[in-house]
Design a protein around this motif. Structure first.
Motif, PDB file in Angstrom:
ATOM      1  N   UNK A   1     -52.178  23.819  39.315  1.00 56.93           N
ATOM      2  CA  UNK A   1     -52.512  24.854  38.298  1.00 56.93           C
ATOM      3  C   UNK A   1     -51.160  25.802  39.522  1.00 56.93           C
ATOM      4  N   UNK A   2     -51.390  24.964  40.906  1.00 55.93           N
ATOM      5  CA  UNK A   2     -50.161  26.333  42.514  1.00 55.93           C
ATOM      6  C   UNK A   2     -49.083  24.697  42.549  1.00 55.93           C
ATOM      7  N   UNK A   3     -48.657  24.819  41.207  1.00 54.72           N
ATOM      8  CA  UNK A   3     -47.531  23.319  41.543  1.00 54.72           C
ATOM      9  C   UNK A   3     -46.476  24.157  40.812  1.00 54.72           C
ATOM     10  N   UNK A   4     -45.241  24.265  41.068  1.00 49.21           N
ATOM     11  CA  UNK A   4     -44.338  24.682  40.896  1.00 49.21           C
ATOM     12  C   UNK A   4     -43.645  23.866  39.698  1.00 49.21           C
ATOM     13  N   UNK A   5     -43.488  24.600  38.422  1.00 46.52           N
ATOM     14  CA  UNK A   5     -44.430  25.276  37.880  1.00 46.52           C
ATOM     15  C   UNK A   5     -46.026  24.688  37.974  1.00 46.52           C
ATOM     16  N   UNK A   6     -46.596  26.094  37.779  1.00 49.61           N
ATOM     17  CA  UNK A   6     -47.573  25.514  37.488  1.00 49.61           C
ATOM     18  C   UNK A   6     -47.905  24.613  35.393  1.00 49.61           C
ATOM     19  N   UNK A   7     -49.350  23.949  35.790  1.00 49.41           N
ATOM     20  CA  UNK A   7     -49.123  22.646  35.679  1.00 49.41           C
ATOM     21  C   UNK A   7     -50.693  22.447  35.122  1.00 49.41           C
ATOM     22  N   UNK A   8     -50.525  21.959  33.457  1.00 47.43           N
ATOM     23  CA  UNK A   8     -52.018  22.123  33.482  1.00 47.43           C
ATOM     24  C   UNK A   8     -52.118  20.647  33.176  1.00 47.43           C
TER      25      UNK A   8
ATOM     26  N   UNK B   1     -41.603  33.006  32.874  1.00 46.09           N
ATOM     27  CA  UNK B   1     -42.104  31.780  33.442  1.00 46.09           C
ATOM     28  C   UNK B   1     -42.853  31.583  32.283  1.00 46.09           C
ATOM     29  N   UNK B   2     -42.740  30.115  33.183  1.00 44.36           N
ATOM     30  CA  UNK B   2     -44.025  29.825  32.040  1.00 44.36           C
ATOM     31  C   UNK B   2     -45.194  28.295  32.884  1.00 44.36           C
ATOM     32  N   UNK B   3     -46.141  27.940  31.486  1.00 44.10           N
ATOM     33  CA  UNK B   3     -47.290  27.077  32.274  1.00 44.10           C
ATOM     34  C   UNK B   3     -46.612  25.685  31.587  1.00 44.10           C
ATOM     35  N   UNK B   4     -47.171  24.673  32.468  1.00 43.79           N
ATOM     36  CA  UNK B   4     -46.511  23.534  31.674  1.00 43.79           C
ATOM     37  C   UNK B   4     -48.059  22.536  31.351  1.00 43.79           C
ATOM     38  N   UNK B   5     -47.403  22.765  29.706  1.00 45.10           N
ATOM     39  CA  UNK B   5     -49.466  21.672  29.061  1.00 45.10           C
ATOM     40  C   UNK B   5     -48.832  20.405  28.256  1.00 45.10           C
ATOM     41  N   UNK B   6     -47.744  20.153  28.854  1.00 40.66           N
ATOM     42  CA  UNK B   6     -47.667  19.274  27.758  1.00 40.66           C
ATOM     43  C   UNK B   6     -46.104  18.735  29.149  1.00 40.66           C
ATOM     44  N   UNK B   7     -46.762  17.085  29.454  1.00 40.11           N
ATOM     45  CA  UNK B   7     -45.579  16.356  29.703  1.00 40.11           C
ATOM     46  C   UNK B   7     -45.204  14.837  29.225  1.00 40.11           C
ATOM     47  N   UNK B   8     -44.382  14.773  28.604  1.00 37.02           N
ATOM     48  CA  UNK B   8     -44.237  13.539  27.893  1.00 37.02           C
ATOM     49  C   UNK B   8     -42.684  12.505  28.072  1.00 37.02           C
ATOM     50  N   UNK B   9     -42.244  11.728  28.807  1.00 40.35           N
ATOM     51  CA  UNK B   9     -41.609  11.009  29.443  1.00 40.35           C
ATOM     52  C   UNK B   9     -41.392  10.441  28.283  1.00 40.35           C
ATOM     53  N   UNK B  10     -40.128  10.038  27.954  1.00 41.17           N
ATOM     54  CA  UNK B  10     -39.546   9.218  27.110  1.00 41.17           C
ATOM     55  C   UNK B  10     -38.981   8.080  27.799  1.00 41.17           C
ATOM     56  N   UNK B  11     -38.895   6.891  27.996  1.00 39.54           N
ATOM     57  CA  UNK B  11     -39.179   5.442  28.265  1.00 39.54           C
ATOM     58  C   UNK B  11     -37.365   4.925  28.379  1.00 39.54           C
ATOM     59  N   UNK B  12     -37.257   3.935  28.676  1.00 34.95           N
ATOM     60  CA  UNK B  12     -35.691   2.861  29.107  1.00 34.95           C
ATOM     61  C   UNK B  12     -37.187   1.675  29.241  1.00 34.95           C
ATOM     62  N   UNK B  13     -37.270   1.131  28.405  1.00 34.44           N
ATOM     63  CA  UNK B  13     -37.469  -0.409  28.020  1.00 34.44           C
ATOM     64  C   UNK B  13     -38.022  -1.232  29.654  1.00 34.44           C
ATOM     65  N   UNK B  14     -36.935  -1.306  30.783  1.00 29.90           N
ATOM     66  CA  UNK B  14     -36.497  -2.036  31.522  1.00 29.90           C
ATOM     67  C   UNK B  14     -37.216  -0.366  32.563  1.00 29.90           C
ATOM     68  N   UNK B  15     -37.404   0.125  32.773  1.00 32.86           N
ATOM     69  CA  UNK B  15     -37.933   0.810  33.774  1.00 32.86           C
ATOM     70  C   UNK B  15     -39.278   0.784  32.984  1.00 32.86           C
ATOM     71  N   UNK B  16     -39.844   0.780  31.479  1.00 29.20           N
ATOM     72  CA  UNK B  16     -41.489   1.168  32.535  1.00 29.20           C
ATOM     73  C   UNK B  16     -41.986  -0.442  32.512  1.00 29.20           C
ATOM     74  N   UNK B  17     -40.857  -1.419  32.391  1.00 29.51           N
ATOM     75  CA  UNK B  17     -41.352  -2.810  32.737  1.00 29.51           C
ATOM     76  C   UNK B  17     -41.415  -3.272  34.028  1.00 29.51           C
ATOM     77  N   UNK B  18     -40.652  -2.305  35.068  1.00 29.03           N
ATOM     78  CA  UNK B  18     -40.407  -2.407  35.748  1.00 29.03           C
ATOM     79  C   UNK B  18     -41.883  -1.408  36.267  1.00 29.03           C
ATOM     80  N   UNK B  19     -42.105  -0.081  36.057  1.00 29.81           N
ATOM     81  CA  UNK B  19     -43.222   0.346  36.731  1.00 29.81           C
ATOM     82  C   UNK B  19     -44.738  -0.728  36.589  1.00 29.81           C
ATOM     83  N   UNK B  20     -44.768  -1.370  35.578  1.00 25.13           N
ATOM     84  CA  UNK B  20     -46.235  -2.357  35.282  1.00 25.13           C
ATOM     85  C   UNK B  20     -46.490  -2.892  36.125  1.00 25.13           C
ATOM     86  N   UNK B  21     -45.020  -3.897  36.447  1.00 29.63           N
ATOM     87  CA  UNK B  21     -44.736  -5.189  37.056  1.00 29.63           C
ATOM     88  C   UNK B  21     -45.110  -5.180  38.523  1.00 29.63           C
ATOM     89  N   UNK B  22     -44.710  -3.388  39.079  1.00 30.15           N
ATOM     90  CA  UNK B  22     -44.283  -3.510  40.671  1.00 30.15           C
ATOM     91  C   UNK B  22     -46.473  -3.199  41.243  1.00 30.15           C
TER      92      UNK B  22
END
Length: 339
Positions: free
Chosen positions: A32-39, A286-307
Motif C-alpha cells: 500500500x505504500x508503493x507508488x502507486x499503492x498496490x495490493x 489517482x488509483x489503487x492497483x488491485x490486479x497485475x497480469x503480465x502477458x508473456x513472450x514464450x521465450x521470456x517465460x522460459x528464460x525466467x524459469x530456466x534461470x
C-alpha cells in the motif's frame, strides 16, 4: 491402508493460524505504500472473492479459462505421461475445475495425491470433496495458506515424486521480483527430475486484452471482484473505504506488457487503516492497483524459469497462439538463481 470413501480421501491442513485467508499484514502495508499503492493478489480471494472470480471465468469476453481448458482437454494424457509423478501440488487451486482434466489422466496411470494450495479454506474443502467423489482413486490434501507456506509444507513432508503446477495464468499476477522469489521457492521444493507446469497468457493487442479484463455490458463480475479488495481492507484493518468513491477499470500498459486492474478515486481521499497504523492519501484520479497480469513472450517465460535450474521439456499453445502451457523439469545440474 489407503482410505477408500470420498470423505476419507479429502482433508484440509491449516498451514498458519485458523483464520480464513491468513493475511500477512507486513506485505499489505508495504504494498500500500508503493507508488502507486498496490495490493497483493491473494488478499482478494476470500470466499466472496473466489466466487466472483468464478463468475469472471464465465464472462463471454474472458477467453483465458476457455482456452486453457481446451488445451488441457487435448493434451492432459500427454502431460500426465511426462509428469510421471504420484503427487501434484497446485498453487492457487481455486475450484480446480480445469485441473480435474489433468488429474483424471494422472489417476489412469498411477496412484495420485493432489495437494491444492489456496487461501480459501471453504473452496479447498468443497473442491477436494467434489474431486474425490468423481475420481475414485484420488487422494486430496488441501493446504490452507499462501504459496510460500504450502511449498514449505511440501519440503517438510517428502513422499512420492512431485510436480508443482501453477495454472490459470496466475504466474503473471506478480512482479518480476515476486516471480523470481516464487521460482526460487519452487526450485527448492522440487528434486532433480521433478516437474513444474505453468500456464501463461501470451502478449497480444491492447484492444483484445482490455476487452477481456473489463466487464462487458450487463455484467459486473470484474467491478465487484476489484472492489472486494476494499471490503477486505475494511473488514481486516478497520479501514473506512467507501466503495462508491472508486471506479474499477483495467488498462493495458504496453511498456510492461501488463494489464493493470485499477480502482480510480472519484475525489481526493484520505483513508484510515488503523489495523495497519496507516493513512492512505489518494488524489482525485489517482488509483489503487488491485490486479497485475503480465502477458508473456514464450521465450521470456522460459528464460525466467530456466534461470532457477529448470529446463523446458515441452510446451503447448492454442491454434491462435493466445495462450500456452509450459512444462519444465528440475535439472540435476545447476543451482537455482538467487532471489
Amino acid at each position: 491402508m489407503r482410505p477408500s470413501g470420498p470423505e476419507e480421501r479429502a482433508r484440509v491442513v491449516p498451514l498458519a493460524d485458523q483464520r480464513g485467508t491468513v493475511p500477512d499484514d507486513v506485505v499489505v502495508r508495504d504494498t500500500l505504500q508503493q507508488t502507486p499503492p498496490r495490493l497483493p493478489p491473494w488478499l482478494g480471494y476470500d470466499a466472496v472473492g473466489s466466487e466472483l472470480f468464478e463468475q469472471i471465468t464465465e464472462l463471454p469476453t474472458y477467453y483465458l479459462t476457455r482456452v486453457e481448458r481446451e488445451l488441457l482437454e487435448r493434451h492432459s494424457p500427454e502431460i500426465a505421461e511426462l509428469l510421471a509423478c504420484g503427487r501434484i501440488a497446485e498453487l492457487g487451486s481455486g475450484s480446480a475445475k480445469k485441473t480435474r482434466l489433468l488429474l483424471e489422466s494422472c489417476v489412469r496411470l498411477r496412484q495420485t495425491t493432489y495437494l491444492p494450495i489456496d487461501v480459501d479454506r471453504s473452496m479447498l474443502a468443497s473442491s477436494g470433496a467434489a474431486l474425490c467423489s468423481e475420481l475414485e482413486s484420488l487422494e486430496v490434501i488441501g493446504l490452507w495458506g499462501r504459496y510460500e507456506a504450502g511449498l514449505d509444507w511440501l519440503r517438510t513432508h517428502p513422499g512420492r515424486p512431485l510436480a508443482v503446477t501453477l495454472l490459470g495464468s496466475s504466474f503473471g499476477n506478480a512482479t518480476r521480483g515476486e516471480r523470481n522469489a516464487l521460482l526460487g521457492e519452487i526450485a527448492r521444493t522440487l528434486n532433480p527430475g521433478e516437474s513444474f507446469l505453468v500456464s501463461a497468457d501470451l502478449d497480444k493487442d491492447r484492444e483484445v486484452l482490455e476487452t477481456c479484463y473489463n466487464d462487458p455490458a450487463g455484467y459486473s463480475a470484474f467491478a465487484d471482484f476489484r472492489t472486494n479488495y476494499l471490503t477486505q481492507l475494511n473488514h481486516r484493518y478497520g479501514a473506512d473505504f467507501v466503495l462508491d468513491d472508486f471506479v474499477p477499470e483495467a488498462r493495458y500498459n504496453g511498456d510492461t506488457s501488463t494489464v493493470e486492474g485499477l480502482l480510480h478515486a472519484r475525489t481526493d481521499r484520505a483513508v484510515s487503516l488503523p489495523g495497519l497504523e496507516l493513512t492512505l492519501r489518494i488524489p482525485r484520479g489517482g488509483f489503487l492497483n488491485v490486479g497485475y497480469s503480465v502477458k508473456f513472450d514464450g521465450r521470456q517465460l522460459a528464460r525466467e524459469v530456466e534461470a532457477h535450474g529448470f529446463g523446458l521439456r515441452a510446451q503447448w499453445r492454442d491454434s491462435e497462439a493466445r495462450y500456452g502451457l509450459f512444462l519444465f523439469r528440475r535439472s540435476s545440474t545447476g543451482s537455482p538463481a538467487e532471489s
